[in-house]
Structures are given as structure tokens and as C-alpha cells.
Design a protein around this motif. Structure first.
Motif, PDB file in Angstrom:
ATOM      1  N   VAL A 123       0.745  -0.752   0.121  1.00 48.83           N
ATOM      2  CA  VAL A 123       0.006   0.374  -0.160  1.00 48.83           C
ATOM      3  C   VAL A 123       0.728   1.194  -0.064  1.00 48.83           C
ATOM      4  N   VAL A 124       0.880   2.493  -1.128  1.00 49.41           N
ATOM      5  CA  VAL A 124       1.030   3.138  -1.096  1.00 49.41           C
ATOM      6  C   VAL A 124       0.660   4.084  -0.123  1.00 49.41           C
ATOM      7  N   VAL A 125       1.875   4.621   1.151  1.00 50.66           N
ATOM      8  CA  VAL A 125       1.604   5.588   2.003  1.00 50.66           C
ATOM      9  C   VAL A 125       1.957   7.026   2.120  1.00 50.66           C
ATOM     10  N   ASP A 126       2.241   7.933   2.904  1.00 52.46           N
ATOM     11  CA  ASP A 126       3.090   8.668   2.944  1.00 52.46           C
ATOM     12  C   ASP A 126       3.992   9.013   4.470  1.00 52.46           C
ATOM     13  N   ALA A 127       5.160   8.745   3.883  1.00 53.82           N
ATOM     14  CA  ALA A 127       6.111   8.188   4.803  1.00 53.82           C
ATOM     15  C   ALA A 127       6.130   9.501   6.290  1.00 53.82           C
ATOM     16  N   GLU A 128       6.144  10.425   6.236  1.00 50.02           N
ATOM     17  CA  GLU A 128       6.367  10.927   7.088  1.00 50.02           C
ATOM     18  C   GLU A 128       4.483  10.908   8.280  1.00 50.02           C
ATOM     19  N   ARG A 129       3.240  10.756   7.471  1.00 45.50           N
ATOM     20  CA  ARG A 129       2.000  10.276   7.951  1.00 45.50           C
ATOM     21  C   ARG A 129       2.454   9.197   8.555  1.00 45.50           C
ATOM     22  N   PHE A 130       2.869   7.816   8.080  1.00 50.11           N
ATOM     23  CA  PHE A 130       2.620   7.450   8.236  1.00 50.11           C
ATOM     24  C   PHE A 130       3.239   6.269   9.514  1.00 50.11           C
ATOM     25  N   LEU A 131       4.871   7.363   9.384  1.00 48.24           N
ATOM     26  CA  LEU A 131       5.449   7.817  11.148  1.00 48.24           C
ATOM     27  C   LEU A 131       4.666   8.326  11.981  1.00 48.24           C
ATOM     28  N   GLY A 132       4.253   9.372  11.705  1.00 46.94           N
ATOM     29  CA  GLY A 132       3.664  10.276  12.983  1.00 46.94           C
ATOM     30  C   GLY A 132       2.398   8.940  13.642  1.00 46.94           C
ATOM     31  N   ARG A 133       2.002   8.163  13.056  1.00 53.47           N
ATOM     32  CA  ARG A 133       1.015   7.581  13.521  1.00 53.47           C
ATOM     33  C   ARG A 133       1.128   5.871  14.525  1.00 53.47           C
ATOM     34  N   ARG A 134       2.568   5.983  13.818  1.00 53.15           N
ATOM     35  CA  ARG A 134       3.325   4.880  15.013  1.00 53.15           C
ATOM     36  C   ARG A 134       3.924   5.620  16.508  1.00 53.15           C
ATOM     37  N   ARG A 135       4.112   6.503  16.832  1.00 57.96           N
ATOM     38  CA  ARG A 135       4.847   7.268  17.502  1.00 57.96           C
ATOM     39  C   ARG A 135       3.905   7.179  19.039  1.00 57.96           C
TER      40      ARG A 135
END
Length: 135
Positions: A123-135
């Protein structure tokens, strides 16, 4: 000047080549005791090919994440054996991309016996947004 036509997502393909080293073996990776290509390494190589296939269509700041894998490891590959790993987009649904993957031994520069085959979904994601949800 007009913008170049974006790649046809359904025709995206990547071909990567690897040589099995001692670090790639089942014994080294803990997935067995033999000095042959480990299934986890074969999977990593297949995923690398899927990433390469999708690279041309990623937006700025975009990446892809794996969400599903089906892989059959069909033949042993000893240390020193060369392989060709391919990935081709088989289905696209918005950000979801399903890719067919395959690995073959190389005889000279020609693909030969099938080593592995399967399917990887990314799945294509925005890297910064994706990592922000994992914190």
C-alpha cells in the motif's frame, strides 16, 4: 513543454539480481541448519523487487508498505548461486498494489529453474504521516 506521461501502473515491473552469500543462508538467518538460501532472505529479495517496481509511481514523500505475502520457496540455492528476482504489478486499487513475484536461478545471464513464486501486496503511504501514527 508537456509533462511526460506517467507510467502505466499495470505494466510496472522490476528485475533484480542477487548472489547467495554465507549471510543469506538458512544457517546464518536461523531458519534452518543448511548453507542454502534462506526463505526469509528470498522474501526480502522479492520485497525489494516490489519496491523497485513501484518506485516510478510514488508521489514525493511517498513509500509503500507490505501488507500481505504469499510465497512458495520451491528449490534450494547454494552459496555462490546467482538468482534473478522479478516483480510485476498484477492489480491496482487506489493505493493498494498487488504484485506477482518470482525468483529463478541464472544459467549465465538467462533465467533457468524456478526457485520461488508468489504474490506481495503493498500500500502506498505518505512516509512522514505513516511514521507519525506509529509514535
Amino acid at each position: 513543454m508537456t509533462d511526460p506521461t506517467p507510467p502505466d501502473r499495470a505494466s510496472l515491473t522490476a528485475v533484480l539480481r542477487f548472489t547467495v552469500t554465507d549471510d543469506d543462508t538458512a544457517a546464518a538467518l536461523g531458519s534452518g541448519t543448511l548453507a542454502v538460501l534462506a526463505t526469509p532472505r528470498l522474501l526480502a529479495w522479492c520485497e525489494a523487487a516490489t519496491c523497485a517496481a513501484l518506485e516510478p509511481v510514488l508521489p514525493p514523500g511517498g513509500t509503500s508498505v507490505g501488507t500481505r505475502v504469499v510465497l512458495e520457496h520451491l528449490a534450494a540455492s547454494p552459496v555462490g548461486r546467482r538468482l534473478e528476482v522479478t516483480a510485476s504489478v498484477a492489480h491496482v486499487d487506489g493505493r493498494l498494489h498487488r504484485l506477482t513475484v518470482g525468483a529463478r536461478h541464472l544459467e549465465g545471464d538467462r533465467p533457468a529453474a524456478v526457485v520461488g513464486a508468489g504474490e506481495v501486496t503493498r500500500v502506498v503511504v505518505d512516509a512522514e504521516r505513516f511514521l507519525g501514527r506509529r509514535r
